[in-house]
Scaffold this motif. Structure first.
Motif, PDB file in Angstrom:
ATOM      1  N   PHE A 155       7.484   1.717  13.224  1.00 14.95           N
ATOM      2  CA  PHE A 155       7.200   2.608  14.208  1.00 14.95           C
ATOM      3  C   PHE A 155       7.108   1.636  15.365  1.00 14.95           C
ATOM      4  O   PHE A 155       6.941   2.136  16.604  1.00 14.95           O
ATOM      5  N   ALA A 156       7.018   0.120  15.271  1.00 17.17           N
ATOM      6  CA  ALA A 156       6.595  -0.905  16.258  1.00 17.17           C
ATOM      7  C   ALA A 156       7.377  -2.068  15.969  1.00 17.17           C
ATOM      8  O   ALA A 156       7.378  -2.112  14.818  1.00 17.17           O
ATOM      9  N   GLU A 157       7.898  -2.763  17.038  1.00 12.31           N
ATOM     10  CA  GLU A 157       8.511  -4.044  16.648  1.00 12.31           C
ATOM     11  C   GLU A 157       7.582  -5.253  17.753  1.00 12.31           C
ATOM     12  O   GLU A 157       7.317  -4.916  18.833  1.00 12.31           O
ATOM     13  N   GLY A 205      12.285  -4.024   4.420  1.00 14.73           N
ATOM     14  CA  GLY A 205      11.496  -2.656   3.988  1.00 14.73           C
ATOM     15  C   GLY A 205      10.769  -2.190   4.756  1.00 14.73           C
ATOM     16  O   GLY A 205      10.807  -2.185   5.927  1.00 14.73           O
ATOM     17  N   ALA A 206       9.499  -1.886   4.105  1.00 18.80           N
ATOM     18  CA  ALA A 206       8.261  -1.263   5.226  1.00 18.80           C
ATOM     19  C   ALA A 206       7.703  -2.364   6.290  1.00 18.80           C
ATOM     20  O   ALA A 206       7.481  -1.697   7.313  1.00 18.80           O
ATOM     21  N   ALA A 207       8.015  -3.471   6.157  1.00 16.56           N
ATOM     22  CA  ALA A 207       7.921  -4.227   7.209  1.00 16.56           C
ATOM     23  C   ALA A 207       9.039  -5.316   7.002  1.00 16.56           C
ATOM     24  O   ALA A 207       9.315  -5.835   6.111  1.00 16.56           O
ATOM     25  N   SER A 208       9.739  -5.672   8.254  1.00 17.29           N
ATOM     26  CA  SER A 208      10.701  -6.479   8.473  1.00 17.29           C
ATOM     27  C   SER A 208      10.800  -7.675   9.262  1.00 17.29           C
ATOM     28  O   SER A 208      10.200  -7.516  10.514  1.00 17.29           O
ATOM     29  N   THR A 209      10.927  -8.955   8.678  1.00 15.63           N
ATOM     30  CA  THR A 209      10.689  -9.957   9.846  1.00 15.63           C
ATOM     31  C   THR A 209      11.597 -11.262   9.058  1.00 15.63           C
ATOM     32  O   THR A 209      11.908 -11.265   8.067  1.00 15.63           O
ATOM     33  N   VAL A 210      11.951 -12.216  10.055  1.00 14.42           N
ATOM     34  CA  VAL A 210      12.570 -13.592   9.599  1.00 14.42           C
ATOM     35  C   VAL A 210      11.617 -14.584   9.980  1.00 14.42           C
ATOM     36  O   VAL A 210      11.446 -14.821  11.177  1.00 14.42           O
ATOM     37  N   GLY A 230       0.774  -1.225   0.067  1.00 16.95           N
ATOM     38  CA  GLY A 230       0.100  -0.062   0.099  1.00 16.95           C
ATOM     39  C   GLY A 230       0.800   1.430   0.114  1.00 16.95           C
ATOM     40  O   GLY A 230       1.916   1.237  -0.507  1.00 16.95           O
ATOM     41  N   GLU A 231       0.503   2.235   0.919  1.00 16.51           N
ATOM     42  CA  GLU A 231       1.150   3.556   0.864  1.00 16.51           C
ATOM     43  C   GLU A 231       2.376   3.329   1.577  1.00 16.51           C
ATOM     44  O   GLU A 231       3.218   4.344   1.841  1.00 16.51           O
ATOM     45  N   ASP A 232       2.771   2.233   2.468  1.00 11.97           N
ATOM     46  CA  ASP A 232       3.804   2.032   3.161  1.00 11.97           C
ATOM     47  C   ASP A 232       5.090   1.685   2.340  1.00 11.97           C
ATOM     48  O   ASP A 232       6.356   1.966   2.908  1.00 11.97           O
ATOM     49  N   GLY A 233       4.921   1.515   1.282  1.00 14.28           N
ATOM     50  CA  GLY A 233       6.351   1.214   0.344  1.00 14.28           C
ATOM     51  C   GLY A 233       6.222  -0.276   0.131  1.00 14.28           C
ATOM     52  O   GLY A 233       5.693  -1.155   0.319  1.00 14.28           O
ATOM     53  N   TYR A 234       7.613  -0.474  -0.248  1.00 18.03           N
ATOM     54  CA  TYR A 234       7.797  -1.810  -1.043  1.00 18.03           C
ATOM     55  C   TYR A 234       8.565  -2.676   0.120  1.00 18.03           C
ATOM     56  O   TYR A 234       9.171  -2.163   0.984  1.00 18.03           O
ATOM     57  N   VAL A 235       8.329  -4.147   0.069  1.00 18.69           N
ATOM     58  CA  VAL A 235       9.067  -5.059   0.917  1.00 18.69           C
ATOM     59  C   VAL A 235       9.783  -5.982   0.066  1.00 18.69           C
ATOM     60  O   VAL A 235       9.143  -6.327  -1.059  1.00 18.69           O
ATOM     61  N   GLU A 236      11.122  -6.319   0.467  1.00 12.14           N
ATOM     62  CA  GLU A 236      11.925  -7.145  -0.394  1.00 12.14           C
ATOM     63  C   GLU A 236      11.612  -8.395   0.168  1.00 12.14           C
ATOM     64  O   GLU A 236      11.973  -8.665   1.328  1.00 12.14           O
ATOM     65  N   ASN A 237      11.179  -9.796  -0.474  1.00 14.99           N
ATOM     66  CA  ASN A 237      10.996 -10.898   0.186  1.00 14.99           C
ATOM     67  C   ASN A 237      11.898 -11.743  -0.757  1.00 14.99           C
ATOM     68  O   ASN A 237      12.306 -11.741  -1.662  1.00 14.99           O
ATOM     69  N   VAL A 238      12.479 -12.794   0.439  1.00 14.52           N
ATOM     70  CA  VAL A 238      13.229 -14.034   0.010  1.00 14.52           C
ATOM     71  C   VAL A 238      12.798 -15.164   0.664  1.00 14.52           C
ATOM     72  O   VAL A 238      13.009 -15.367   1.839  1.00 14.52           O
TER      73      VAL A 238
END
Length: 160
Positions: A111-113, A89-94, A64-72
């Motif tokens: 803004f939060a984890e 990216g806009a959201a990050s996790t493993v 959405g408006e949050d931007g891109y996420v690179e997924n692997v």
């Protein structure tokens, strides 16, 4: 050449290929009459790489408006039903998935984890470097032992 290592281009060409990723997802939150369901469809071009004993599939996703996420997505061809997904990216996790497995992870939205647990109900991985294929994930996301959402993902990987 001043200590530089030169790799033949053909080596990399044989171990990388362009792919098309079609993602179909169903995400359910809540219980009983209060269930919210989101269906997601995404088509993206990506890159599949065979790197030693790991197969990696990378692609971008617009959140959405949050931007891109690179997924692997990655796994060992010897153990295809243990899959790791790295999002940056806009959201990050493993996140790690295996049949009936439970893995802790952190989900960072800038803004939060959040600390959460991914509990896999089922996994089916028929993706190969030679042909592409289908990866299915069925899992629950939990925070402090409370089920947050149930997700079903299907990744169709087509070699271009």
């Amino acid at each position: 050449m001043g200590g530089e290592t030169v790799h033949p281009t053909s080596f990399f060409a044989m171990n990388e290929k362009n792919v098309k990723i079609k993602l179909f997802a169903s995400i359910m939150r809540g219980e009983g009459d209060d269930v919210e369901k989101d269906n997601i469809r995404l088509t993206s071009e990506g890159l599949m790489r065979l790197d030693g004993d790991r197969l990696e599939i990378s692609y971008e996703e617009l959140m959405g408006e949050d931007g891109y996420v690179e997924n692997v997505l990655s796994f060992s061809p010897v153990e295809p039903n243990v899959v790791t997904i790295v999002r940056e990216g806009a959201a990050s996790t493993v996140m790690t998935f295996s049949e009936k497995g439970r893995y802790k992870c952190k989900y960072d939205v800038g803004f939060a984890e959040f600390d959460m647990t991914v509990a896999t109900q089922s996994i089916s991985n028929k993706v190969t470097f030679e042909k592409g294929g289908v990866l299915r994930l069925d899992y629950t996301t939990e925070i402090q032992g409370v089920s947050l959402q149930t997700s079903r993902f299907r990744f169709d990987v087509t070699c271009l």
